[in-house]
Design a protein around this motif. Sequence first.
Motif, PDB file in Angstrom:
ATOM      1  N   LEU A 280      77.021  23.380  52.770  1.00 38.38           N
ATOM      2  CA  LEU A 280      75.589  23.683  52.869  1.00 38.38           C
ATOM      3  C   LEU A 280      75.230  24.966  52.127  1.00 38.38           C
ATOM      4  O   LEU A 280      74.187  25.051  51.475  1.00 38.38           O
ATOM      5  CB  LEU A 280      75.188  23.805  54.339  1.00 38.38           C
ATOM      6  N   LEU A 281      76.097  25.959  52.220  1.00 41.95           N
ATOM      7  CA  LEU A 281      75.846  27.219  51.516  1.00 41.95           C
ATOM      8  C   LEU A 281      75.815  27.004  50.015  1.00 41.95           C
ATOM      9  O   LEU A 281      74.902  27.474  49.321  1.00 41.95           O
ATOM     10  CB  LEU A 281      76.926  28.241  51.875  1.00 41.95           C
ATOM     11  N   GLY A 282      76.802  26.287  49.485  1.00 45.32           N
ATOM     12  CA  GLY A 282      76.886  26.104  48.048  1.00 45.32           C
ATOM     13  C   GLY A 282      75.721  25.308  47.482  1.00 45.32           C
ATOM     14  O   GLY A 282      75.195  25.650  46.412  1.00 45.32           O
ATOM     15  N   VAL A 283      75.300  24.257  48.182  1.00 45.80           N
ATOM     16  CA  VAL A 283      74.225  23.407  47.665  1.00 45.80           C
ATOM     17  C   VAL A 283      72.862  24.067  47.853  1.00 45.80           C
ATOM     18  O   VAL A 283      72.010  24.029  46.963  1.00 45.80           O
ATOM     19  CB  VAL A 283      74.254  22.020  48.342  1.00 45.80           C
ATOM     20  N   SER A 284      72.647  24.677  49.012  1.00 49.39           N
ATOM     21  CA  SER A 284      71.336  25.288  49.280  1.00 49.39           C
ATOM     22  C   SER A 284      71.154  26.608  48.557  1.00 49.39           C
ATOM     23  O   SER A 284      70.031  27.000  48.206  1.00 49.39           O
ATOM     24  CB  SER A 284      71.150  25.511  50.788  1.00 49.39           C
ATOM     25  N   GLY A 285      72.263  27.324  48.345  1.00 49.20           N
ATOM     26  CA  GLY A 285      72.167  28.670  47.787  1.00 49.20           C
ATOM     27  C   GLY A 285      71.543  29.658  48.734  1.00 49.20           C
ATOM     28  O   GLY A 285      71.221  30.786  48.352  1.00 49.20           O
ATOM     29  N   VAL A 286      71.382  29.258  50.010  1.00 57.19           N
ATOM     30  CA  VAL A 286      70.667  30.084  50.986  1.00 57.19           C
ATOM     31  C   VAL A 286      71.578  30.514  52.132  1.00 57.19           C
ATOM     32  O   VAL A 286      71.721  31.703  52.427  1.00 57.19           O
ATOM     33  CB  VAL A 286      69.441  29.324  51.540  1.00 57.19           C
ATOM     34  N   SER A 287      72.178  29.548  52.824  1.00 58.13           N
ATOM     35  CA  SER A 287      72.920  29.862  54.041  1.00 58.13           C
ATOM     36  C   SER A 287      73.812  28.690  54.432  1.00 58.13           C
ATOM     37  O   SER A 287      73.553  27.538  54.047  1.00 58.13           O
ATOM     38  CB  SER A 287      71.947  30.178  55.191  1.00 58.13           C
ATOM     39  N   SER A 288      74.818  28.985  55.226  1.00 61.47           N
ATOM     40  CA  SER A 288      75.641  27.947  55.838  1.00 61.47           C
ATOM     41  C   SER A 288      75.157  27.620  57.245  1.00 61.47           C
ATOM     42  O   SER A 288      75.665  26.686  57.872  1.00 61.47           O
ATOM     43  CB  SER A 288      77.098  28.411  55.914  1.00 61.47           C
ATOM     44  N   ARG A 294      66.916  25.083  58.604  1.00 59.30           N
ATOM     45  CA  ARG A 294      65.773  24.386  59.205  1.00 59.30           C
ATOM     46  C   ARG A 294      64.476  25.170  58.982  1.00 59.30           C
ATOM     47  O   ARG A 294      63.410  24.581  58.784  1.00 59.30           O
ATOM     48  CB  ARG A 294      66.011  24.188  60.703  1.00 59.30           C
ATOM     49  N   GLN A 295      64.570  26.473  58.990  1.00 54.45           N
ATOM     50  CA  GLN A 295      63.378  27.306  58.787  1.00 54.45           C
ATOM     51  C   GLN A 295      62.877  27.239  57.342  1.00 54.45           C
ATOM     52  O   GLN A 295      61.727  27.556  57.079  1.00 54.45           O
ATOM     53  CB  GLN A 295      63.687  28.753  59.171  1.00 54.45           C
ATOM     54  N   GLU A 297      63.476  24.363  55.255  1.00 49.16           N
ATOM     55  CA  GLU A 297      63.833  23.030  54.790  1.00 49.16           C
ATOM     56  C   GLU A 297      62.841  22.441  53.786  1.00 49.16           C
ATOM     57  O   GLU A 297      63.134  21.405  53.170  1.00 49.16           O
ATOM     58  CB  GLU A 297      64.013  22.075  55.975  1.00 49.16           C
ATOM     59  N   ASN A 298      61.700  23.047  53.572  1.00 45.96           N
ATOM     60  CA  ASN A 298      60.772  22.564  52.561  1.00 45.96           C
ATOM     61  C   ASN A 298      61.135  23.041  51.153  1.00 45.96           C
ATOM     62  O   ASN A 298      60.558  22.562  50.167  1.00 45.96           O
ATOM     63  CB  ASN A 298      59.340  22.989  52.894  1.00 45.96           C
ATOM     64  N   GLU A 299      62.058  23.978  51.061  1.00 47.14           N
ATOM     65  CA  GLU A 299      62.516  24.428  49.743  1.00 47.14           C
ATOM     66  C   GLU A 299      63.420  23.352  49.145  1.00 47.14           C
ATOM     67  O   GLU A 299      64.292  22.809  49.833  1.00 47.14           O
ATOM     68  CB  GLU A 299      63.270  25.750  49.873  1.00 47.14           C
ATOM     69  N   PRO A 300      63.241  23.003  47.879  1.00 49.22           N
ATOM     70  CA  PRO A 300      63.959  21.868  47.290  1.00 49.22           C
ATOM     71  C   PRO A 300      65.476  21.918  47.437  1.00 49.22           C
ATOM     72  O   PRO A 300      66.102  20.912  47.793  1.00 49.22           O
ATOM     73  CB  PRO A 300      63.529  21.922  45.813  1.00 49.22           C
ATOM     74  N   ASP A 301      66.084  23.054  47.152  1.00 53.58           N
ATOM     75  CA  ASP A 301      67.543  23.134  47.225  1.00 53.58           C
ATOM     76  C   ASP A 301      68.044  23.011  48.662  1.00 53.58           C
ATOM     77  O   ASP A 301      69.100  22.419  48.920  1.00 53.58           O
ATOM     78  CB  ASP A 301      68.034  24.448  46.624  1.00 53.58           C
ATOM     79  N   VAL A 302      67.288  23.564  49.597  1.00 58.93           N
ATOM     80  CA  VAL A 302      67.660  23.452  51.007  1.00 58.93           C
ATOM     81  C   VAL A 302      67.530  22.010  51.468  1.00 58.93           C
ATOM     82  O   VAL A 302      68.404  21.465  52.153  1.00 58.93           O
ATOM     83  CB  VAL A 302      66.791  24.387  51.877  1.00 58.93           C
ATOM     84  N   VAL A 336      75.972  22.393  66.083  1.00 57.06           N
ATOM     85  CA  VAL A 336      74.848  21.640  65.518  1.00 57.06           C
ATOM     86  C   VAL A 336      74.613  20.364  66.303  1.00 57.06           C
ATOM     87  O   VAL A 336      73.479  20.019  66.643  1.00 57.06           O
ATOM     88  CB  VAL A 336      75.093  21.331  64.031  1.00 57.06           C
ATOM     89  N   GLY A 337      75.686  19.653  66.615  1.00 56.72           N
ATOM     90  CA  GLY A 337      75.544  18.408  67.361  1.00 56.72           C
ATOM     91  C   GLY A 337      74.882  18.601  68.708  1.00 56.72           C
ATOM     92  O   GLY A 337      74.116  17.746  69.167  1.00 56.72           O
ATOM     93  N   GLU A 338      75.139  19.734  69.326  1.00 58.30           N
ATOM     94  CA  GLU A 338      74.577  20.005  70.647  1.00 58.30           C
ATOM     95  C   GLU A 338      73.143  20.517  70.575  1.00 58.30           C
ATOM     96  O   GLU A 338      72.309  20.153  71.411  1.00 58.30           O
ATOM     97  CB  GLU A 338      75.451  21.033  71.376  1.00 58.30           C
ATOM     98  N   HIS A 339      72.821  21.339  69.573  1.00 59.43           N
ATOM     99  CA  HIS A 339      71.551  22.073  69.590  1.00 59.43           C
ATOM    100  C   HIS A 339      70.508  21.603  68.580  1.00 59.43           C
ATOM    101  O   HIS A 339      69.338  21.971  68.727  1.00 59.43           O
ATOM    102  CB  HIS A 339      71.825  23.567  69.359  1.00 59.43           C
ATOM    103  N   ASP A 340      70.893  20.852  67.566  1.00 61.27           N
ATOM    104  CA  ASP A 340      69.946  20.498  66.508  1.00 61.27           C
ATOM    105  C   ASP A 340      69.411  19.089  66.716  1.00 61.27           C
ATOM    106  O   ASP A 340      70.014  18.095  66.306  1.00 61.27           O
ATOM    107  CB  ASP A 340      70.632  20.614  65.145  1.00 61.27           C
ATOM    108  N   ALA A 341      68.247  18.990  67.346  1.00 59.50           N
ATOM    109  CA  ALA A 341      67.635  17.693  67.635  1.00 59.50           C
ATOM    110  C   ALA A 341      67.273  16.952  66.357  1.00 59.50           C
ATOM    111  O   ALA A 341      67.355  15.712  66.296  1.00 59.50           O
ATOM    112  CB  ALA A 341      66.387  17.880  68.504  1.00 59.50           C
ATOM    113  N   ALA A 342      66.882  17.687  65.325  1.00 59.76           N
ATOM    114  CA  ALA A 342      66.512  17.053  64.063  1.00 59.76           C
ATOM    115  C   ALA A 342      67.717  16.374  63.420  1.00 59.76           C
ATOM    116  O   ALA A 342      67.600  15.264  62.879  1.00 59.76           O
ATOM    117  CB  ALA A 342      65.912  18.089  63.112  1.00 59.76           C
ATOM    118  N   PHE A 343      68.869  17.028  63.472  1.00 62.01           N
ATOM    119  CA  PHE A 343      70.073  16.406  62.907  1.00 62.01           C
ATOM    120  C   PHE A 343      70.390  15.111  63.644  1.00 62.01           C
ATOM    121  O   PHE A 343      70.678  14.086  63.023  1.00 62.01           O
ATOM    122  CB  PHE A 343      71.264  17.366  62.989  1.00 62.01           C
ATOM    123  N   ARG A 344      70.338  15.166  64.971  1.00 69.18           N
ATOM    124  CA  ARG A 344      70.645  13.954  65.750  1.00 69.18           C
ATOM    125  C   ARG A 344      69.655  12.836  65.426  1.00 69.18           C
ATOM    126  O   ARG A 344      70.042  11.665  65.281  1.00 69.18           O
ATOM    127  CB  ARG A 344      70.630  14.275  67.246  1.00 69.18           C
TER     128      ARG A 344
END
Length: 407
Positions: A280-288, A294-295, A297-302, A336-344
């Motif tokens: 995720l870090l390498g592709v987004s260039g933002v964070s792992s 999620r904050q 996620e509208n940025e294209p690379d993210v 992530v599996g426990e806390h990220d409702a969007a991922f699920r």
Amino acid sequence: MGVTDTGRTMVLTLNAGSSSVKFAVYGGGEGQARLVSGMLEGVETSPRLSAQDADGKVLVDRQCSLTGDSDPHLAAIDLLMGWIDSHLGLDALAGVGHRVVHGGPDFHLPIRVDARTLGEMERLMPFDPLHLPACLGPIRALLTAHPDLPQIACFDTAFHAGMPDAARRLALPRRYDAAGVRRYGFHGLSYEYIAAWLSAAYPDLARGRVLAAHIGNGASLCAMQVGRSVATTMGFSVLDGLVMGTRPGALDPAVLLYMMRQEGLGADDIEKTLYHESGLLGVSGVSSDMRTLRQRENEPDVREALDLCIHRFTEQAGAMIAAMGGVDGIVFTGGVGEHDAAFRAEACARLAFLGVQLADEANLARREVISAAESRVRVLVRAADEEATIHRHVRDCLGDHAKRNAG
């Protein structure tokens, strides 16, 4: 102090990583409840020790300085054991359980550690030179400082040891398999906890086909039939499988040849890229960190990083489900599996063709069962608890040792 117990009945569990040590202390009374949970973070930079009791009361939260040992990991163990001694008393400890990432081809069960077995585990360093030193350092330190304190090594690879030969073998010349180069699988202590929990809470599901998804900074899937691993997405190392925080997951080996030939990279540089600069870090260039992504996620690379993560999840979930011949339940665990409702929600939407349907309100509220009543596949959420698995293994090993001595 907030924590009391009597006698040599407590168990300490240690989960040591490259820069942190997660720990827990369990009592010896009825129920053997967890008394303390804590973390020693920033071991190599600015150590911080924090711990709380079973009621959430903070017992310690402070910056520390490590002195006296050239190896900061060994100094960290001295610091932690000193704090435990001052608050609980080391004489109260019946044993210590350790999470060891890699058990190689031979360690399939928890084992009581002595100098000989530690030497055998140290010979596994070529299998995981990045993580095993951090796992084995605390064991070595405690053997030196507290040689009479029983220590139990619990292996993350052990849960997958019974996978069919076709699921563990790599299509390489046979000499590599003879040397132990094969698919091992990881997150086994987490999956073992999920299997035990399902057996107690959802026995009908435990007897069926379950896709367990440990999704965090490190991530993998496990196909479980009747509570046993039959396939998993991680292989020889923790690099394989899903897109992770800083690791790429499944990768065409020719990419490594490209790095070597076109960029002139050596093993150390490639290791740094694969373990620390990809995913995720390498592709987004933002964070792992999924929360940060999620904050933004509208940025294209993210957005591309998030879409790739879900795409790879779907591909490999399909492979795991095919290995079982279908699926009766899905369990999400890990940070992530426990806390990220969007991922699920995104992951389950991709599996809707299997009859997976979420109850949106339950998913947002992170209830235990988040599937809709009409869903053909039950979907559950459970917090990861590797420490509970380690604690159980320590109790079992100490009990077996006592029985042998009595016999």
